[in-house]
Motif scaffolding. Sequence first.
Motif, mmCIF file in Angstrom:
data_model
loop_
_atom_site.group_PDB
_atom_site.id
_atom_site.type_symbol
_atom_site.label_atom_id
_atom_site.label_comp_id
_atom_site.label_asym_id
_atom_site.label_seq_id
_atom_site.Cartn_x
_atom_site.Cartn_y
_atom_site.Cartn_z
ATOM 1 N N MET A 189 41.667 -21.254 -20.365
ATOM 2 C CA MET A 189 41.813 -21.391 -18.911
ATOM 3 C C MET A 189 42.531 -22.701 -18.570
ATOM 4 N N LEU A 190 42.473 -23.669 -19.489
ATOM 5 C CA LEU A 190 43.124 -24.954 -19.253
ATOM 6 C C LEU A 190 44.636 -24.857 -19.323
ATOM 7 N N THR A 191 45.159 -23.748 -19.825
ATOM 8 C CA THR A 191 46.620 -23.599 -19.885
ATOM 9 C C THR A 191 47.229 -23.448 -18.492
ATOM 10 N N ILE A 192 46.396 -23.342 -17.458
ATOM 11 C CA ILE A 192 46.917 -23.327 -16.090
ATOM 12 C C ILE A 192 47.250 -24.747 -15.633
ATOM 13 N N PRO B 224 52.628 -16.613 -19.111
ATOM 14 C CA PRO B 224 53.154 -17.099 -20.403
ATOM 15 C C PRO B 224 52.096 -17.278 -21.501
ATOM 16 N N PRO B 225 50.933 -17.896 -21.223
ATOM 17 C CA PRO B 225 49.918 -18.002 -22.279
ATOM 18 C C PRO B 225 49.400 -16.642 -22.744
ATOM 19 N N ILE B 226 49.282 -15.717 -21.800
ATOM 20 C CA ILE B 226 48.799 -14.379 -22.161
ATOM 21 C C ILE B 226 49.774 -13.713 -23.118
ATOM 22 N N ILE B 227 51.055 -13.739 -22.773
ATOM 23 C CA ILE B 227 52.068 -13.095 -23.605
ATOM 24 C C ILE B 227 52.205 -13.786 -24.958
ATOM 25 N N ALA B 228 52.267 -15.123 -24.942
ATOM 26 C CA ALA B 228 52.447 -15.876 -26.194
ATOM 27 C C ALA B 228 51.324 -15.594 -27.178
ATOM 28 N N ASN B 229 50.098 -15.618 -26.703
ATOM 29 C CA ASN B 229 48.965 -15.381 -27.596
ATOM 30 C C ASN B 229 48.858 -13.923 -28.019
ATOM 31 N N ALA B 230 49.153 -13.009 -27.101
ATOM 32 C CA ALA B 230 49.074 -11.585 -27.435
ATOM 33 C C ALA B 230 50.109 -11.199 -28.488
ATOM 34 N N LEU B 231 51.246 -11.890 -28.495
ATOM 35 C CA LEU B 231 52.300 -11.568 -29.458
ATOM 36 C C LEU B 231 52.135 -12.285 -30.800
ATOM 37 N N ILE B 232 51.577 -13.483 -30.781
ATOM 38 C CA ILE B 232 51.513 -14.300 -32.008
ATOM 39 C C ILE B 232 50.181 -14.190 -32.739
ATOM 40 N N VAL B 233 49.083 -14.294 -32.012
ATOM 41 C CA VAL B 233 47.759 -14.344 -32.634
ATOM 42 C C VAL B 233 47.442 -13.111 -33.492
ATOM 43 N N GLY C 245 48.313 -31.991 -23.933
ATOM 44 C CA GLY C 245 46.852 -31.984 -23.923
ATOM 45 C C GLY C 245 46.270 -30.706 -24.506
ATOM 46 N N VAL C 246 46.712 -29.555 -24.010
ATOM 47 C CA VAL C 246 46.173 -28.295 -24.520
ATOM 48 C C VAL C 246 46.653 -28.020 -25.942
ATOM 49 N N PHE C 247 47.866 -28.484 -26.265
ATOM 50 C CA PHE C 247 48.392 -28.285 -27.627
ATOM 51 C C PHE C 247 47.566 -29.061 -28.647
ATOM 52 N N ILE C 248 47.353 -30.340 -28.397
ATOM 53 C CA ILE C 248 46.555 -31.161 -29.310
ATOM 54 C C ILE C 248 45.112 -30.681 -29.329
ATOM 55 N N GLY C 249 44.594 -30.320 -28.165
ATOM 56 C CA GLY C 249 43.234 -29.802 -28.105
ATOM 57 C C GLY C 249 43.065 -28.536 -28.914
ATOM 58 N N CYS C 250 44.078 -27.673 -28.870
ATOM 59 C CA CYS C 250 44.026 -26.423 -29.636
ATOM 60 C C CYS C 250 44.049 -26.700 -31.129
ATOM 61 N N ILE C 251 44.886 -27.641 -31.542
ATOM 62 C CA ILE C 251 44.942 -27.998 -32.971
ATOM 63 C C ILE C 251 43.582 -28.487 -33.451
ATOM 64 N N ILE C 252 43.010 -29.449 -32.733
ATOM 65 C CA ILE C 252 41.721 -30.024 -33.132
ATOM 66 C C ILE C 252 40.617 -28.977 -33.044
ATOM 67 N N SER D 63 48.108 -22.641 -32.473
ATOM 68 C CA SER D 63 48.378 -23.784 -31.591
ATOM 69 C C SER D 63 49.772 -23.699 -30.985
ATOM 70 N N LEU D 64 50.734 -23.216 -31.758
ATOM 71 C CA LEU D 64 52.091 -23.039 -31.222
ATOM 72 C C LEU D 64 52.105 -22.012 -30.097
ATOM 73 N N ALA D 65 51.288 -20.976 -30.219
ATOM 74 C CA ALA D 65 51.200 -19.977 -29.153
ATOM 75 C C ALA D 65 50.709 -20.620 -27.866
ATOM 76 N N THR D 66 49.712 -21.483 -27.994
ATOM 77 C CA THR D 66 49.200 -22.193 -26.821
ATOM 78 C C THR D 66 50.255 -23.127 -26.249
ATOM 79 N N LEU D 67 50.999 -23.797 -27.107
ATOM 80 C CA LEU D 67 52.062 -24.700 -26.656
ATOM 81 C C LEU D 67 53.153 -23.942 -25.906
ATOM 82 N N ILE D 68 53.583 -22.816 -26.454
ATOM 83 C CA ILE D 68 54.623 -22.009 -25.807
ATOM 84 C C ILE D 68 54.149 -21.547 -24.433
ATOM 85 N N GLY D 69 52.909 -21.079 -24.380
ATOM 86 C CA GLY D 69 52.358 -20.638 -23.099
ATOM 87 C C GLY D 69 52.269 -21.774 -22.096
ATOM 88 N N ALA D 70 51.843 -22.946 -22.565
ATOM 89 C CA ALA D 70 51.710 -24.110 -21.679
ATOM 90 C C ALA D 70 53.069 -24.538 -21.126
#
Length: 200
Positions: A52-55, A146-155, A66-73, A89-96
Amino acid sequence: MKNQNGLRAATWKGDRILYITQAGIIAAIYVVLTVVFAPLAFKEIQVRFAEMLTILPFFFPAAVPGVFIGCIIGNILGGAVLPDVIFGSLATLIGALGTYFIGKAYRRKAAAQHEQAFSAAQHEQAFAPTDEIRPPTRYLIIAAIPPIIANALIVPFVLKYAYGVPMAIPLMMFTVGVGEIASCAIFGVMLGRIVYKFTV
């Protein structure tokens, strides 16, 4: 942008200390939400509440790192395998990044509306503000895409080839996508509406 409460979005070129602080706070919150709700965050049927923080990149440029580093950790602490740490984490970054650019477009359009209103006032003309300079609900909904699509395609590929999940990739795209819709388009938009009140 800010209001009387003083909450503003920092930029790397403008205020680096505040930028780093905002990125760090957002990263920390992402990590906490990921770890606390870990049972729901890593499976083929997942709802990662931290997404939800990707908004937030809609409002704060610092939210992108922030969300990229947070996702990695969060992935590391959650016991994710290396491919998941990298590609998840890249999926989250692309979406962000996608959300950030949508927010940038909204601010540009809102600024034009304000300028038009100011010009009309100077010439004592009537001006009816449009919903473009009111709470941007539809922009927030678009920003959640964007986060929805990025994660749905990569994860799903990570789940398939890094974890050996036997479910078909198209089906996992659906299940991951539904989880992202819940996290981003529902909880994320709700969060965005709250944040909006303190940033403009």
